[in-house]
Design a protein around this motif. Structure first.
Motif, PDB file in Angstrom:
ATOM      1  N   TYR A   1       6.388  -6.597  14.900  1.00  0.00           N
ATOM      2  CA  TYR A   1       6.086  -5.272  14.347  1.00  0.00           C
ATOM      3  C   TYR A   1       5.310  -4.360  15.301  1.00  0.00           C
ATOM      4  CZ  TYR A   1       7.178  -8.011  10.187  1.00  0.00           C
ATOM      5  OH  TYR A   1       7.789  -8.835   9.288  1.00  0.00           O
ATOM      6  N   GLY A   2       4.973  -4.837  16.484  1.00  0.00           N
ATOM      7  CA  GLY A   2       4.238  -3.998  17.414  1.00  0.00           C
ATOM      8  C   GLY A   2       2.855  -3.646  16.890  1.00  0.00           C
ATOM      9  N   ASP A   3       2.450  -2.400  17.101  1.00  0.00           N
ATOM     10  CA  ASP A   3       1.122  -1.960  16.667  1.00  0.00           C
ATOM     11  C   ASP A   3       1.006  -1.866  15.152  1.00  0.00           C
ATOM     12  OD1 ASP A   3       0.408  -1.767  19.303  1.00  0.00           O
ATOM     13  OD2 ASP A   3       0.819   0.386  19.455  1.00  0.00           O
ATOM     14  N   GLN A   4       2.138  -1.915  14.441  1.00  0.00           N
ATOM     15  CA  GLN A   4       2.088  -1.779  12.988  1.00  0.00           C
ATOM     16  C   GLN A   4       1.728  -3.086  12.284  1.00  0.00           C
ATOM     17  OE1 GLN A   4       5.151   0.946  11.191  1.00  0.00           O
ATOM     18  NE2 GLN A   4       6.143   0.675  13.171  1.00  0.00           N
ATOM     19  N   GLY A   5       1.737  -4.197  13.005  1.00  0.00           N
ATOM     20  CA  GLY A   5       1.321  -5.470  12.424  1.00  0.00           C
ATOM     21  C   GLY A   5      -0.109  -5.786  12.810  1.00  0.00           C
ATOM     22  N   THR A   6      -0.991  -5.945  11.830  1.00  0.00           N
ATOM     23  CA  THR A   6      -2.418  -6.151  12.123  1.00  0.00           C
ATOM     24  C   THR A   6      -2.963  -7.329  11.322  1.00  0.00           C
ATOM     25  OG1 THR A   6      -3.126  -4.615  10.358  1.00  0.00           O
ATOM     26  CG2 THR A   6      -2.752  -3.689  12.563  1.00  0.00           C
ATOM     27  N   ILE A   7      -4.040  -7.909  11.831  1.00  0.00           N
ATOM     28  CA  ILE A   7      -4.779  -8.946  11.122  1.00  0.00           C
ATOM     29  C   ILE A   7      -6.263  -8.731  11.379  1.00  0.00           C
ATOM     30  CG2 ILE A   7      -4.422 -10.521  13.064  1.00  0.00           C
ATOM     31  CD1 ILE A   7      -4.768 -12.839  11.110  1.00  0.00           C
ATOM     32  N   GLU A   8      -7.067  -8.923  10.355  1.00  0.00           N
ATOM     33  CA  GLU A   8      -8.515  -8.788  10.500  1.00  0.00           C
ATOM     34  C   GLU A   8      -9.214  -9.783   9.602  1.00  0.00           C
ATOM     35  OE1 GLU A   8      -9.962  -5.011   9.159  1.00  0.00           O
ATOM     36  OE2 GLU A   8      -8.455  -4.843   7.579  1.00  0.00           O
TER      37      GLU A   8
ATOM     38  N   THR B   1     -14.867 -15.697   3.449  1.00  0.00           N
ATOM     39  CA  THR B   1     -14.143 -14.854   4.394  1.00  0.00           C
ATOM     40  C   THR B   1     -12.780 -14.489   3.821  1.00  0.00           C
ATOM     41  OG1 THR B   1     -15.213 -16.045   6.208  1.00  0.00           O
ATOM     42  CG2 THR B   1     -13.316 -14.670   6.773  1.00  0.00           C
ATOM     43  N   CYS B   2     -12.323 -13.301   4.168  1.00  0.00           N
ATOM     44  CA  CYS B   2     -10.991 -12.855   3.753  1.00  0.00           C
ATOM     45  C   CYS B   2     -10.211 -12.464   5.013  1.00  0.00           C
ATOM     46  CB  CYS B   2     -11.088 -11.676   2.794  1.00  0.00           C
ATOM     47  SG  CYS B   2      -9.491 -11.160   2.105  1.00  0.00           S
ATOM     48  N   ALA B   3      -9.078 -13.124   5.243  1.00  0.00           N
ATOM     49  CA  ALA B   3      -8.178 -12.765   6.338  1.00  0.00           C
ATOM     50  C   ALA B   3      -7.092 -11.858   5.763  1.00  0.00           C
ATOM     51  CB  ALA B   3      -7.559 -14.011   6.959  1.00  0.00           C
ATOM     52  N   ARG B   4      -6.990 -10.639   6.298  1.00  0.00           N
ATOM     53  CA  ARG B   4      -6.051  -9.646   5.764  1.00  0.00           C
ATOM     54  C   ARG B   4      -4.979  -9.343   6.809  1.00  0.00           C
ATOM     55  NH1 ARG B   4      -8.976  -4.625   3.643  1.00  0.00           N
ATOM     56  NH2 ARG B   4      -9.364  -6.075   1.911  1.00  0.00           N
ATOM     57  N   VAL B   5      -3.724  -9.522   6.417  1.00  0.00           N
ATOM     58  CA  VAL B   5      -2.572  -9.265   7.274  1.00  0.00           C
ATOM     59  C   VAL B   5      -1.793  -8.094   6.696  1.00  0.00           C
ATOM     60  CG1 VAL B   5      -0.390 -10.194   8.140  1.00  0.00           C
ATOM     61  CG2 VAL B   5      -2.415 -11.669   8.000  1.00  0.00           C
ATOM     62  N   GLN B   6      -1.388  -7.144   7.565  1.00  0.00           N
ATOM     63  CA  GLN B   6      -0.622  -5.986   7.119  1.00  0.00           C
ATOM     64  C   GLN B   6       0.522  -5.720   8.099  1.00  0.00           C
ATOM     65  OE1 GLN B   6      -3.142  -2.630   5.384  1.00  0.00           O
ATOM     66  NE2 GLN B   6      -4.683  -3.650   6.640  1.00  0.00           N
ATOM     67  N   PHE B   7       1.696  -5.382   7.559  1.00  0.00           N
ATOM     68  CA  PHE B   7       2.844  -5.026   8.396  1.00  0.00           C
ATOM     69  C   PHE B   7       3.869  -4.289   7.526  1.00  0.00           C
ATOM     70  CE2 PHE B   7       3.284  -9.410   6.978  1.00  0.00           C
ATOM     71  CZ  PHE B   7       4.536  -9.427   6.373  1.00  0.00           C
ATOM     72  N   PRO B   8       4.771  -3.514   8.147  1.00  0.00           N
ATOM     73  CA  PRO B   8       5.792  -2.795   7.384  1.00  0.00           C
ATOM     74  C   PRO B   8       6.729  -3.778   6.691  1.00  0.00           C
ATOM     75  CG  PRO B   8       5.667  -1.977   9.624  1.00  0.00           C
ATOM     76  CD  PRO B   8       4.858  -3.226   9.578  1.00  0.00           C
ATOM     77  N   TYR B   9       7.273  -3.386   5.572  1.00  0.00           N
ATOM     78  CA  TYR B   9       8.146  -4.288   4.832  1.00  0.00           C
ATOM     79  C   TYR B   9       9.413  -3.572   4.398  1.00  0.00           C
ATOM     80  CZ  TYR B   9       6.931  -2.046   0.387  1.00  0.00           C
ATOM     81  OH  TYR B   9       6.766  -1.133  -0.631  1.00  0.00           O
ATOM     82  N   LYS B  10      10.431  -4.376   4.096  1.00  0.00           N
ATOM     83  CA  LYS B  10      11.647  -3.901   3.469  1.00  0.00           C
ATOM     84  C   LYS B  10      11.817  -4.668   2.172  1.00  0.00           C
ATOM     85  CE  LYS B  10      14.030  -2.818   7.803  1.00  0.00           C
ATOM     86  NZ  LYS B  10      15.222  -3.108   8.626  1.00  0.00           N
ATOM     87  N   SER B  11      12.398  -4.006   1.177  1.00  0.00           N
ATOM     88  CA  SER B  11      12.482  -4.607  -0.143  1.00  0.00           C
ATOM     89  C   SER B  11      13.707  -5.468  -0.333  1.00  0.00           C
ATOM     90  CB  SER B  11      12.508  -3.497  -1.213  1.00  0.00           C
ATOM     91  OG  SER B  11      13.598  -2.635  -1.006  1.00  0.00           O
TER      92      SER B  11
ATOM     93  N   ASP C   1       0.831  -1.196   0.000  1.00  0.00           N
ATOM     94  CA  ASP C   1       0.000   0.000   0.000  1.00  0.00           C
ATOM     95  C   ASP C   1       0.869   1.250   0.000  1.00  0.00           C
ATOM     96  OD1 ASP C   1       0.961   0.318   2.570  1.00  0.00           O
ATOM     97  OD2 ASP C   1      -0.903  -0.247   3.557  1.00  0.00           O
ATOM     98  N   ALA C   2       0.242   2.402   0.062  1.00  0.00           N
ATOM     99  CA  ALA C   2       0.964   3.673  -0.034  1.00  0.00           C
ATOM    100  C   ALA C   2       1.782   3.971   1.216  1.00  0.00           C
ATOM    101  CB  ALA C   2      -0.031   4.814  -0.286  1.00  0.00           C
ATOM    102  N   ASN C   3       1.548   3.240   2.301  1.00  0.00           N
ATOM    103  CA  ASN C   3       2.254   3.482   3.565  1.00  0.00           C
ATOM    104  C   ASN C   3       3.418   2.520   3.780  1.00  0.00           C
ATOM    105  OD1 ASN C   3       0.419   5.562   4.336  1.00  0.00           O
ATOM    106  ND2 ASN C   3      -1.060   3.998   4.946  1.00  0.00           N
ATOM    107  N   GLN C   4       3.947   1.958   2.691  1.00  0.00           N
ATOM    108  CA  GLN C   4       5.079   1.030   2.778  1.00  0.00           C
ATOM    109  C   GLN C   4       4.745  -0.165   3.669  1.00  0.00           C
ATOM    110  OE1 GLN C   4       8.453   1.507   1.149  1.00  0.00           O
ATOM    111  NE2 GLN C   4       6.901   2.539  -0.038  1.00  0.00           N
ATOM    112  N   ARG C   5       3.553  -0.702   3.488  1.00  0.00           N
ATOM    113  CA  ARG C   5       3.121  -1.881   4.225  1.00  0.00           C
ATOM    114  C   ARG C   5       2.808  -2.999   3.250  1.00  0.00           C
ATOM    115  NH1 ARG C   5       0.521  -1.039   9.349  1.00  0.00           N
ATOM    116  NH2 ARG C   5      -1.285  -2.217   8.694  1.00  0.00           N
TER     117      ARG C   5
END
Length: 350
Positions: free
Chosen positions: A321-328, A337-347, A277-281
């Motif tokens: 990742y602390g609060d920056q790692g989420t799942i819903e 159902t869709c399980a969505r995981v988001q966290f910061p990444y490095k390339s 996404d646009a937030n480098q996640r």
């Protein structure tokens, strides 16, 4: 014998020089002589003292982890450095001012010695306190890192048997009903375990490796479910090298099969997607066309029976990742159902 660390040595020298300038200014304002003379005396005495003490603490054997000698050696080093600064620095100041007698014979000699001793002790204590604080910070950071690694290993150790027990339970059913498929499933299980156990126990691995293990697992499940299971892995090649936690998505795929597809006679389809996404996640989705969330359950809550896999994923994300790692969990409009995981990444590779 410890080596000389140039950067902290120069940093201490600069701070000592600034401290000497402040002393010279105070003496000048107090009427003890011209600014330039006081500055030369102060810098000469202070910098010689700093050089002796700082080089001494780095070169002395038995220095502790804070970079300062133990016990009486530290006090002796400060005393030697102070006397050396007073003696050598005094000679430099005398030469600059054109004094007819040495500093220790001056009327102001005793006062200068007291100032030198007090200043030497003060600046040495300041440097010692900073070094000790930095050591404690490094120690705490190392302890926190080790605790994080231990926690991740514990979570992984809990996850792998969970997957294995579920697979063996499925295999047990097939042994009685369809021995040929049971044999094929066992072959896939052996290949999967060999690939998983031979991999390094790193905290992170490339997303491409995660997808390879996921494909192995889905092939394993496809033996048991046959045409009732279809799947697709949609991962852009540009994201293959992004590091992710090992076995992050498998509990979500396992939940999708067990609680989404298996309750339906016709089975269904699982799609795994990856994007940024646009937030480098990094955004990872495991979507199924199965039975969906329980009626009335919030879209972001865990349905009954899904708690182990979701709790594992959520805790691993929180640890890394602390609060920056989420799942819903999101209920899809067309069902499933869709399980969505988001966290910061490095390339780059981990």
């Amino acid at each position: 014998m410890t080596s000389i660390e140039l950067r902290p040595l120069l940093r201490h020298g600069l701070l000592s020089a600034l401290f000497c300038c402040a002393i010279a200014l105070a003496l000048t304002l107090a009427g003890h002589g011209p600014w330039d003379v006081q500055l030369v005396y102060s810098l000469a005495i202070g910098l010689v003292s700093w050089l002796v003490i700082d080089l001494g603490r780095m070169l002395l054997t038995g220095a502790d982890c804070t970079g300062w000698p133990h016990g009486w050696r530290g006090l002796a080093l400060i005393a030697v450095g102070t006397l050396a600064g007073f003696g050598v620095g005094g000679l430099v100041g005398d030469a600059y001012s054109g004094a007819s007698q040495a500093l220790w014979h001056h009327r102001a000699g005793p006062a200068t010695l007291v100032i030198t001793v007090v200043a030497g002790i003060a600046i040495s204590f300041f440097f010692y306190s900073r070094a000790k604080a930095e050591h404690l910070q490094r120690h705490m950071a190392q302890a926190q890192h080790e605790a994080t690694q231990a926690r991740l290993k514990l979570l992984e150790a809990q996850l792998e048997p969970h997957m294995l027990f579920n697979t063996l339970a499925n295999l047990r059913v097939l042994v009685a009903s369809d021995p040929a498929r049971a044999q094929a499933m066992l072959d896939h299980l052996i290949a999967y375990l060999r690939a998983t156990l031979s991999a390094s126990r790193a905290t992170l691995h490339p997303l491409a490796d995660e997808m390879d293990r996921l494909r192995d697992y889905l092939e394993l499940m496809a033996v048991r479910m046959g045409p009732r299971l279809a799947y697709a892995l949609e991962v852009p090649e540009a994201l293959h090298a992004i590091p992710v936690p090992p076995l992050l998505l498998q509990p979500l795929v396992e939940n999708a099969i067990r609680h989404g597809l298996e309750p339906q006679v016709e089975g269904g389809r699982i799609t795994v997607r990856a994007c940024t996404d646009a937030n480098q996640r990094l955004v990872l989705e495991v979507c199924d066309t199965g039975a969906g969330l329980a009626a009335g359950a919030p879209a972001t809550s865990s349905a009954p029976g899904r708690s182990f896999g979701l709790a594992q994923v959520r805790e691993r994300l929180s640890t890394l990742y602390g609060d920056q790692g989420t799942i819903e969990l999101i209920a899809q409009p067309a069902g499933g159902t869709c399980a969505r995981v988001q966290f910061p990444y490095k390339s780059t590779n981990p």
